[in-house]
Design an enzyme around this catalytic site. Structure first.
Site, PDB file in Angstrom:
ATOM      1  N   CYS A  71      40.509  32.797  30.309  1.00  0.00           N
ATOM      2  CA  CYS A  71      39.964  32.974  31.659  1.00  0.00           C
ATOM      3  C   CYS A  71      38.554  33.580  31.671  1.00  0.00           C
ATOM      4  CB  CYS A  71      40.915  33.830  32.483  1.00  0.00           C
ATOM      5  SG  CYS A  71      42.657  33.580  32.109  1.00  0.00           S
ATOM      6  N   CYS A 144      39.574  36.261  35.782  1.00  0.00           N
ATOM      7  CA  CYS A 144      41.041  36.225  35.898  1.00  0.00           C
ATOM      8  C   CYS A 144      41.520  37.125  37.046  1.00  0.00           C
ATOM      9  CB  CYS A 144      41.667  36.645  34.575  1.00  0.00           C
ATOM     10  SG  CYS A 144      43.433  36.330  34.491  1.00  0.00           S
ATOM     11  N   ASP A 145      42.713  36.811  37.522  1.00  0.00           N
ATOM     12  CA  ASP A 145      43.191  37.250  38.843  1.00  0.00           C
ATOM     13  C   ASP A 145      42.844  38.674  39.285  1.00  0.00           C
ATOM     14  OD1 ASP A 145      44.405  34.854  38.299  1.00  0.00           O
ATOM     15  OD2 ASP A 145      46.380  35.459  38.983  1.00  0.00           O
ATOM     16  N   LYS A 146      43.171  39.677  38.473  1.00  0.00           N
ATOM     17  CA  LYS A 146      43.046  41.055  38.952  1.00  0.00           C
ATOM     18  C   LYS A 146      41.637  41.591  38.820  1.00  0.00           C
ATOM     19  CE  LYS A 146      47.201  40.438  39.577  1.00  0.00           C
ATOM     20  NZ  LYS A 146      47.124  39.133  38.892  1.00  0.00           N
ATOM     21  N   CYS A 216      42.032  29.849  35.878  1.00  0.00           N
ATOM     22  CA  CYS A 216      42.941  28.746  36.202  1.00  0.00           C
ATOM     23  C   CYS A 216      42.280  27.763  37.169  1.00  0.00           C
ATOM     24  CB  CYS A 216      44.221  29.281  36.802  1.00  0.00           C
ATOM     25  SG  CYS A 216      45.271  30.071  35.579  1.00  0.00           S
ATOM     26  N   SER A 491      52.836  33.867  42.039  1.00  0.00           N
ATOM     27  CA  SER A 491      51.627  33.304  41.463  1.00  0.00           C
ATOM     28  C   SER A 491      50.984  32.400  42.501  1.00  0.00           C
ATOM     29  CB  SER A 491      51.990  32.491  40.229  1.00  0.00           C
ATOM     30  OG  SER A 491      50.961  31.577  39.924  1.00  0.00           O
TER      31      SER A 491
END
Ligand code: FES
Length: 583
Positions: A71, A144-146, A216, A491
């Protein structure tokens, strides 16, 4: 007493804050020449930074690079490019790094407990670096997500001028002539578990779904938050969805962010962007792109850190007005790089401004208002992007729910299905793994409402994502007949009708803790209802007798479990002295 007038009690927080600011200003003023700061200058000289340059803007560059996942893999190069831009504009770049964890590598394992906790550690580490080094301006490189919400939470705390640079999405893979993403892999895992797909086919898909570096590919949580960055005005417009492996374009954008940052000293600071207008705009962008439920959680946490009054009700009201304008996975067909090819996030922003669904007067980090910054955006192509008057979907798939099963609220997501209402019997599980085992063993009947509890922020601890469950549901062919209700979260790659973030969570006395198999549950997205057919007195009696499961006694998860607030408040870590508005 030595000349300090004390009028009673300890000095006020405001007084301490003023004193700290004066101390910092004095320390900074002395950095270039004062004898007392010679040690600091020695360290700058050791890095070949001439102390004469220290009167220029000092720019902290927070990268979220880790070598543990695809990521954020380009971020060391991007950080170097930002450094070049800062230096070229006369600033002093000081790069550093935070942690970051991959949700796909930990999905369905105890490791997923680290995911949401990492958001707080990222925020804390950026804040601590600023406390130590007192940067004039921050550049945060996220992916990435966080990492995006973590950086925004840190910026909300330190409230300095800042730019965010998103590292870019992965391209979609190809499998048997069609597009493939990590979402397809997870759903194939579910299908293989049901004997509906050969292992060899799963192996082939696994090899082709993720063709290179980047966050992603679909509009999962990372892309959701990247889109929010442009709506917030904190990332240069049109930059976030450039493919991560397009390093030529990425380096140019990174250098541009460095030059920009060096000119921001003394200008607008982070909270100017993270007010109620900005956060509502961001929620509208998330809803209009068909984004992730995690957007609710992160925007609420950012609001708490910024001292911005914002509730779940405010965000669901935004979702209630905004149609879906992008045909993006998981509720649609395309991925982030496709949206970039179609004109990027500015297309969506301009449409929403024209329809008076967001506030175009908010600022952007490059100077013009949001409306002015997107004035030349491409028109919708009616394939990937759509006009507000003829949307991809008339109603958002995101909504807040309330009722006797969620007195403090819950969050619903409708993706890849037209179902918006479900009434069915509860099938209750005390954790994620036992639910997956039941689905795999064929013990889940069509029409059931799967309840997974003890997976909330404090109870999990860590509020794991339930992608393994939802992928197993879809893989078992139950996606159109089964609904999931949990105090955990989802998710962004999840499809189906699902309800998460149920608050209060089971471990903190929420009614989810005492629901029993067979009791009828109503999920009604359009009426915003989550309810169980059990009388109030009966629920209260069960809760009075309920003993929650034990939680970890030591380590980071125990600390997190003790301090984390409700998902309805963004699952942020308060200071233990109160819930909100501490900013
Ligand atoms: Fe890192 Fe999806 S797991 S962006």
């Amino acid at each position: 007493m030595h000349g300090v007038a004390v009028t009673g009690g300890s000095p006020s927080a405001a007084g301490r804050g003023d004193r700290e600011r004066l101390e910092r200003a004095a320390a900074r003023a002395g950095l270039v020449h004062d004898a007392a700061r010679a040690g600091a200058r020695s360290h700058f000289r050791a890095m070949t930074i001439d102390p004469d340059r220290l009167s220029g803007p000092i720019v902290g560059i927070a990268s979220t690079w880790t070598g543990t996942m695809p990521c954020n893999l380009n971020q060391r190069e991007l950080s170097a490019a930002v450094e070049r831009g800062v230096a070229a504009a006369g600033g002093v770049p000081l790069p550093f790094n935070t942690i970051a964890v991959s949700d796909n590598q930990s999905q369905g394992t105890p490791g997923m407990r680290a995911s949401l906790v990492s958001r707080e550690v990222i925020a804390d580490s950026i804040e601590l670096m600023d406390i130590a080094h007192d940067f004039d301006v921050m550049v945060c490189i996220v992916g990435c997500d966080k990492t995006t919400p973590g950086a925004l939470m840190a910026l909300a705390r330190i409230d300095k001028p800042a730019v965010l640079l998103y590292g870019g999405p992965m391209r979609a893979g190809r499998h048997r002539g069609t597009r493939a993403t990590i979402q397809d892999v997870w759903e194939a895992v579910g299908a293989t578990g049901q004997g509906m797909m050969e292992r060899a086919e799963l192996d082939a898909l696994e090899r082709s779904a993720c063709p290179g570096i980047g966050a992603c590919a679909g509009n999962f949580t990372a892309t959701t938050m990247a889109i929010a960055l442009e709506f917030l005005g904190l990332s240069p417009l049109g930059t976030t969805l450039v493919a991560a492996d397009d390093l030529d374009r990425r380096r140019v954008d990174a250098e541009r962010c460095g030059v920009l940052a060096a000119g921001l000293r003394g200008g607008r600071s982070a909270r100017d962007y993270l007010d109620a207008r900005g956060l509502r705009n961001a929620m509208a962008g998330i809803a209009a792109s068909g984004g992730s439920t995690n957007g609710f959680l992160h925007l609420l946490a950012i609001a708490r850190e910024a001292g911005t009054p914002l509730t779940l009700r405010d965000l669901e009201d935004v979702c209630d007005r905004v149609p879906v304008l992008a045909n993006m996975a998981p509720s649609g067909q395309f991925v982030a790089t496709d949206l970039d090819d179609a004109g990027g996030v500015p297309v969506l922003i301009r449409e929403l401004i024209a329809a008076e669904l967001i506030d175009g007067t908010v600022p952007t980090v490059e100077g013009p208002s949001l409306a002015a910054a997107v004035a030349d955006a491409a028109p919708p192509d009616a394939r990937i992007t759509f006009a507000a008057a003829a949307p991809f979907k008339a109603r958002s798939g995101l909504m807040g729910l309330h009722g006797n099963l969620a007195p403090d609220g819950a969050v619903a997501k409708v993706a890849g299905t037209e179902r918006r209402r479900h009434v069915g019997p509860a099938q209750v599980f005390d954790d994620e793994a036992s639910c997956v085992a039941a689905i795999t063993a064929g013990r889940v009947a069509p029409g059931n409402v799967l309840v997974i509890r003890n997976e909330g922020p404090a109870g999990g601890p860590g509020m794991r994502e339930m992608l393994s469950v939802t992928a197993a549901v879809v893989g078992a062919g139950l996606g159109e007949s089964v609904t999931l209700v949990t105090d955990g979260r989802f998710s962004g790659a999840t499809r189906g009708l699902m309800v998460g973030h149920v608050s209060p969570e089971a471990a903190r006395g929420g009614p989810l803790a005492v629901v029993r198999d067979g009791e009828m549950i109503t999920v009604d997205v359009d009426r915003r209802v989550l309810a169980v057919e059990v009388p109030a007195a009966e629920l209260a009696a069960r809760l009075a007798a309920h003993v929650p499961p034990e939680r970890p006694a030591r380590g980071v998860l125990a600390r997190y479990s003790a301090l984390v607030e409700s998902a309805s408040d963004g699952a942020w870590l308060s200071n233990g002295r109160g819930r909100v508005d501490e900013g």
